[in-house]
Scaffold this motif. Structure first.
Motif, PDB file in Angstrom:
ATOM      1  N   THR A 187      24.112 180.106   7.129  1.00 53.01           N
ATOM      2  CA  THR A 187      22.949 179.764   7.937  1.00 53.01           C
ATOM      3  C   THR A 187      22.774 180.764   9.068  1.00 53.01           C
ATOM      4  N   TYR A 207      20.742 181.127  12.610  1.00 54.59           N
ATOM      5  CA  TYR A 207      19.969 180.432  13.631  1.00 54.59           C
ATOM      6  C   TYR A 207      19.177 181.468  14.425  1.00 54.59           C
ATOM      7  N   VAL A 265      17.476 178.223  10.492  1.00 48.98           N
ATOM      8  CA  VAL A 265      17.068 177.202  11.451  1.00 48.98           C
ATOM      9  C   VAL A 265      16.499 177.947  12.649  1.00 48.98           C
ATOM     10  N   TYR A 294      14.658 178.144  16.485  1.00 50.30           N
ATOM     11  CA  TYR A 294      14.464 177.494  17.780  1.00 50.30           C
ATOM     12  C   TYR A 294      13.459 178.302  18.589  1.00 50.30           C
ATOM     13  N   VAL A 300      18.497 174.885  21.623  1.00 51.08           N
ATOM     14  CA  VAL A 300      19.814 175.120  21.023  1.00 51.08           C
ATOM     15  C   VAL A 300      20.849 174.205  21.667  1.00 51.08           C
ATOM     16  N   PRO A 326      23.984 174.222  16.902  1.00 55.77           N
ATOM     17  CA  PRO A 326      24.242 174.669  15.522  1.00 55.77           C
ATOM     18  C   PRO A 326      25.519 174.049  14.981  1.00 55.77           C
ATOM     19  N   SER A 384      27.964 180.870   9.749  1.00 53.65           N
ATOM     20  CA  SER A 384      26.695 180.970  10.468  1.00 53.65           C
ATOM     21  C   SER A 384      26.747 182.084  11.496  1.00 53.65           C
ATOM     22  N   ILE A 441      24.012 183.578  15.039  1.00 52.88           N
ATOM     23  CA  ILE A 441      22.827 183.337  15.844  1.00 52.88           C
ATOM     24  C   ILE A 441      22.116 184.652  16.127  1.00 52.88           C
TER      25      ILE A 441
END
Length: 206
Positions: A4, A6, A30, A32, A38, A43, A49, A51
């Motif tokens: 994932t 973010y 995902v 934001y 956040v 997360p 994952s 960011i």
């Protein structure tokens, strides 16, 4: 294993474009619209994952969010995105553990390469954490006496010395030692010592 990404960026058009690009590349995304979101909807730290974080955002900046996440114990790799190169901000972000600092507009190959490196690091961190959690679980399965024996063995004591320390027989200690080795899944005394070091087990009197 799925991964994932973010995205945290207040630029609606840029956020949507990056999301489409990453979803086409096979990532779960995902998005934001602010750093505050956040903190409100953190997360998932337990899956591979990373960011993608914009530096300049209203109210709470990317650098401030990085600091807040670190305070909360987050281990997610952070890739900063910015349209305005700032040496001081870059240095601050990298010193705080940022994975990379990318300048908008970022080339697709550069972005995907940076994301893959960040995800690889997070996968490794998750694997190490799982190994450690498993190690702690094995240690917790030992009886109080077996834990005592474990600590003495890690400290380099012989079965005779452990028996003398605990006021029992060598035969009994050898039986405990066998149980310890089996429960800890240790193939040798040296491996058991390494496990003790990872667990932070000190001397028998600690």
């Amino acid at each position: 294993m799925s991964a994932t990404v973010y995205i945290v960026d207040d630029d609606t058009c840029f956020r949507a474009a990056i999301q489409r690009q990453l979803e086409q590349a096979g990532y779960r995304v995902v998005a934001y619209a602010s750093a505050e979101q956040v903190l409100e909807q953190p997360p998932n730290e337990n899956e591979p994952s990373c960011i993608l974080l914009d530096v300049r955002m209203p109210v709470l900046s990317g650098l401030e969010l990085q600091s807040r996440l670190l305070e909360r114990g987050s281990t997610l790799p952070i890739l900063f995105l910015t349209g305005y190169f700032d040496v001081s901000a870059t240095v601050k972000a990298i010193k705080a553990g940022a994975e990379d600092f990318l300048i908008k507009p970022v080339q697709s190959d550069d972005l995907l390469g940076a994301i893959e490196r960040a995800l690889a690091r997070h996968r490794s961190a998750l694997a190490l954490q799982r190994e450690f959690d498993d190690l702690r679980s094995r240690f917790a399965s030992l009886t109080p006496r077996e834990r005592q024996v474990f600590v003495f063995l890690v400290a380099g004591k012989t079965s005779r010395q452990v028996a003398d320390e605990l006021g029992t027989t060598v035969r009994t200690i050898k039986a405990h030692r066998k149980n310890v080795m089996e429960k800890m899944k240790a193939g040798s005394r040296a491996e058991l010592v390494l496990m003790g070091e990872r667990l932070g087990v000190g001397t028998p009197h600690d």
